[in-house]
Write a protein that holds these residues in place. Structure first.
Motif, PDB file in Angstrom:
ATOM      1  N   GLY A  72      -7.514  -2.135  -0.344  1.00 21.20           N
ATOM      2  CA  GLY A  72      -6.696  -1.031  -0.523  1.00 21.20           C
ATOM      3  C   GLY A  72      -6.167  -0.777  -1.639  1.00 21.20           C
ATOM      4  O   GLY A  72      -5.692   0.249  -2.028  1.00 21.20           O
ATOM      5  N   GLN A  73      -5.743  -1.674  -2.064  1.00 22.59           N
ATOM      6  CA  GLN A  73      -4.776  -1.702  -3.606  1.00 22.59           C
ATOM      7  C   GLN A  73      -5.711  -1.104  -4.789  1.00 22.59           C
ATOM      8  O   GLN A  73      -5.576  -0.587  -5.529  1.00 22.59           O
ATOM      9  N   GLY A  74      -7.142  -1.670  -4.555  1.00 21.64           N
ATOM     10  CA  GLY A  74      -8.152  -0.927  -5.345  1.00 21.64           C
ATOM     11  C   GLY A  74      -8.139   0.454  -5.325  1.00 21.64           C
ATOM     12  O   GLY A  74      -8.644   1.201  -6.291  1.00 21.64           O
ATOM     13  N   ALA A  75      -8.285   1.048  -3.934  1.00 19.87           N
ATOM     14  CA  ALA A  75      -8.275   2.525  -3.815  1.00 19.87           C
ATOM     15  C   ALA A  75      -7.316   3.053  -4.211  1.00 19.87           C
ATOM     16  O   ALA A  75      -7.190   4.395  -4.802  1.00 19.87           O
ATOM     17  N   ILE A  76      -6.144   2.523  -4.187  1.00 22.59           N
ATOM     18  CA  ILE A  76      -4.792   3.214  -4.823  1.00 22.59           C
ATOM     19  C   ILE A  76      -4.882   2.985  -6.209  1.00 22.59           C
ATOM     20  O   ILE A  76      -4.626   4.273  -6.878  1.00 22.59           O
ATOM     21  N   ALA A  77      -5.414   1.955  -6.956  1.00 22.50           N
ATOM     22  CA  ALA A  77      -5.514   2.153  -8.368  1.00 22.50           C
ATOM     23  C   ALA A  77      -6.651   3.114  -8.822  1.00 22.50           C
ATOM     24  O   ALA A  77      -6.401   3.824  -9.782  1.00 22.50           O
TER      25      ALA A  77
ATOM     26  N   LEU B  97     -16.320   6.438  -9.702  1.00 20.88           N
ATOM     27  CA  LEU B  97     -16.557   5.030 -10.476  1.00 20.88           C
ATOM     28  C   LEU B  97     -15.558   3.988 -10.496  1.00 20.88           C
ATOM     29  O   LEU B  97     -15.835   2.999  -9.877  1.00 20.88           O
ATOM     30  N   ALA B  98     -14.449   4.308 -10.442  1.00 19.40           N
ATOM     31  CA  ALA B  98     -13.284   3.245 -10.410  1.00 19.40           C
ATOM     32  C   ALA B  98     -13.258   2.838  -8.924  1.00 19.40           C
ATOM     33  O   ALA B  98     -12.929   1.575  -8.740  1.00 19.40           O
ATOM     34  N   GLY B  99     -13.324   3.621  -7.880  1.00 19.10           N
ATOM     35  CA  GLY B  99     -13.260   3.204  -6.441  1.00 19.10           C
ATOM     36  C   GLY B  99     -14.388   2.196  -6.540  1.00 19.10           C
ATOM     37  O   GLY B  99     -14.163   1.549  -5.578  1.00 19.10           O
ATOM     38  N   ASN B 100     -15.627   2.708  -6.706  1.00 20.00           N
ATOM     39  CA  ASN B 100     -16.625   1.622  -6.591  1.00 20.00           C
ATOM     40  C   ASN B 100     -16.533   0.090  -7.322  1.00 20.00           C
ATOM     41  O   ASN B 100     -17.005  -0.766  -6.898  1.00 20.00           O
ATOM     42  N   VAL B 101     -15.788   0.223  -8.389  1.00 19.81           N
ATOM     43  CA  VAL B 101     -15.307  -1.063  -8.919  1.00 19.81           C
ATOM     44  C   VAL B 101     -14.320  -1.851  -8.304  1.00 19.81           C
ATOM     45  O   VAL B 101     -14.153  -2.722  -7.942  1.00 19.81           O
ATOM     46  N   PHE B 102     -13.003  -1.041  -8.182  1.00 18.89           N
ATOM     47  CA  PHE B 102     -11.820  -1.478  -7.816  1.00 18.89           C
ATOM     48  C   PHE B 102     -11.685  -1.925  -6.377  1.00 18.89           C
ATOM     49  O   PHE B 102     -11.095  -2.848  -5.668  1.00 18.89           O
TER      50      PHE B 102
ATOM     51  N   LYS C  84      -7.353   5.930  -7.254  1.00 20.02           N
ATOM     52  CA  LYS C  84      -6.725   7.363  -7.128  1.00 20.02           C
ATOM     53  C   LYS C  84      -5.750   7.468  -8.310  1.00 20.02           C
ATOM     54  O   LYS C  84      -5.635   8.332  -8.828  1.00 20.02           O
ATOM     55  N   LEU C  85      -4.920   6.447  -8.571  1.00 23.99           N
ATOM     56  CA  LEU C  85      -3.838   6.511  -9.745  1.00 23.99           C
ATOM     57  C   LEU C  85      -4.421   6.976 -10.963  1.00 23.99           C
ATOM     58  O   LEU C  85      -4.155   7.777 -11.729  1.00 23.99           O
ATOM     59  N   LEU C  86      -5.470   6.070 -11.294  1.00 25.53           N
ATOM     60  CA  LEU C  86      -6.072   6.161 -12.550  1.00 25.53           C
ATOM     61  C   LEU C  86      -6.919   7.647 -12.508  1.00 25.53           C
ATOM     62  O   LEU C  86      -7.058   8.260 -13.576  1.00 25.53           O
ATOM     63  N   ALA C  87      -7.450   8.142 -11.330  1.00 25.18           N
ATOM     64  CA  ALA C  87      -8.315   9.485 -11.363  1.00 25.18           C
ATOM     65  C   ALA C  87      -7.203  10.305 -11.720  1.00 25.18           C
ATOM     66  O   ALA C  87      -7.561  11.615 -12.369  1.00 25.18           O
ATOM     67  N   LYS C  88      -6.020  10.340 -11.177  1.00 25.54           N
ATOM     68  CA  LYS C  88      -4.981  11.774 -11.282  1.00 25.54           C
ATOM     69  C   LYS C  88      -4.512  11.455 -12.732  1.00 25.54           C
ATOM     70  O   LYS C  88      -4.219  12.582 -13.358  1.00 25.54           O
ATOM     71  N   ALA C  89      -4.056  10.182 -13.116  1.00 24.82           N
ATOM     72  CA  ALA C  89      -3.658  10.228 -14.550  1.00 24.82           C
ATOM     73  C   ALA C  89      -4.684  10.962 -15.656  1.00 24.82           C
ATOM     74  O   ALA C  89      -4.442  11.612 -16.609  1.00 24.82           O
ATOM     75  N   LEU C  90      -5.976  10.418 -15.421  1.00 26.05           N
ATOM     76  CA  LEU C  90      -6.889  10.813 -16.418  1.00 26.05           C
ATOM     77  C   LEU C  90      -7.207  12.466 -16.258  1.00 26.05           C
ATOM     78  O   LEU C  90      -7.269  13.068 -17.403  1.00 26.05           O
TER      79      LEU C  90
ATOM     80  N   LEU D   1       0.874  -0.939  -0.024  1.00 27.61           N
ATOM     81  CA  LEU D   1      -0.025  -0.016   0.180  1.00 27.61           C
ATOM     82  C   LEU D   1       0.844   1.243  -0.227  1.00 27.61           C
ATOM     83  O   LEU D   1       0.598   1.997  -0.654  1.00 27.61           O
ATOM     84  N   PHE D   2       1.943   1.222   0.872  1.00 25.55           N
ATOM     85  CA  PHE D   2       2.800   2.403   1.120  1.00 25.55           C
ATOM     86  C   PHE D   2       3.437   2.566  -0.389  1.00 25.55           C
ATOM     87  O   PHE D   2       3.531   3.610  -1.010  1.00 25.55           O
ATOM     88  N   LEU D   3       3.802   1.447  -1.091  1.00 23.64           N
ATOM     89  CA  LEU D   3       4.575   1.733  -2.612  1.00 23.64           C
ATOM     90  C   LEU D   3       3.451   2.302  -3.679  1.00 23.64           C
ATOM     91  O   LEU D   3       4.050   2.968  -4.408  1.00 23.64           O
ATOM     92  N   GLY D   4       2.372   1.741  -3.531  1.00 27.14           N
ATOM     93  CA  GLY D   4       1.250   2.235  -4.520  1.00 27.14           C
ATOM     94  C   GLY D   4       1.130   3.653  -3.975  1.00 27.14           C
ATOM     95  O   GLY D   4       1.008   4.358  -5.468  1.00 27.14           O
ATOM     96  N   LEU D   5       0.778   4.166  -2.995  1.00 29.72           N
ATOM     97  CA  LEU D   5       0.782   5.503  -2.650  1.00 29.72           C
ATOM     98  C   LEU D   5       2.097   6.506  -3.195  1.00 29.72           C
ATOM     99  O   LEU D   5       1.930   7.316  -3.503  1.00 29.72           O
ATOM    100  N   LEU D   6       3.231   5.897  -3.010  1.00 32.04           N
ATOM    101  CA  LEU D   6       4.346   6.499  -3.524  1.00 32.04           C
ATOM    102  C   LEU D   6       4.344   6.605  -4.905  1.00 32.04           C
ATOM    103  O   LEU D   6       4.853   7.703  -5.585  1.00 32.04           O
TER     104      LEU D   6
END
Length: 162
Positions: free
Chosen positions: A126-131, A115-120, A133-139, A72-77
């Protein structure tokens, strides 16, 4: 720990905002973009030891029971590194006088996160939350970045707001 790494990103943002606000033409923006990319890459490299030191550090500080939090830490990093690379470039929206684009990019990020949070999150926790967040920031960054690129390409050497 990931929140402490985010302090670096916030500091860079606060330091660069006055600099980017003073940009007046396409040539100055090109120089700023090159410097921002180099700076982001340098900061990202400075954070790279965290990839190897995260697990021993977390175990030493918190105990073995917290070892499962390392991914989780590495994902947030990774999210912080993405911010370090793109956030300085997105600040170009300010001298280009694009407040609506900034607002819409925030809407893109929030909508994607929901949307992604509800799916992931149900799938990966926790990895889904990071995914998400990463997708939201990237888009959000891709949306605003594409508008900025279009606006910058359409500039001559004229002043931006003059």
């Amino acid at each position: 720990l990931a929140l402490k790494a985010d302090v670096l990103n916030q500091t860079v943002h606060m330091v660069l905002l006055p600099q980017v606000s003073a940009l007046t033409g396409r040539a100055q923006m090109a120089i700023y973009i090159r410097r921002s990319l180099l700076r982001g890459a340098a900061f990202s490299l400075l954070l790279s030891p965290a990839l190897f030191l995260a697990q021993p550090f977390i175990i030493f500080i918190y105990c073995e029971a917290f070892a499962p939090s390392v991914p989780l830490f590495l994902g947030l990093l990774l999210v912080v590194v993405l911010d370090l690379l793109v956030q300085p470039l997105l600040l170009l929206a300010y001298p280009l006088n694009m407040p609506r684009a900034i607002a819409v990019s925030h809407i893109v990020r929030v909508t994607t996160m929901l949307l992604a949070g509800n799916v992931f999150i149900p799938l990966w926790g926790g990895q889904g939350a990071i995914a998400a967040k990463l997708l939201a920031k990237a888009l959000g960054a891709l949306f605003l970045g594409s508008l900025l690129a279009h606006r910058i390409r359409s500039l001559g050497q004229a002043k931006l707001m003059g």
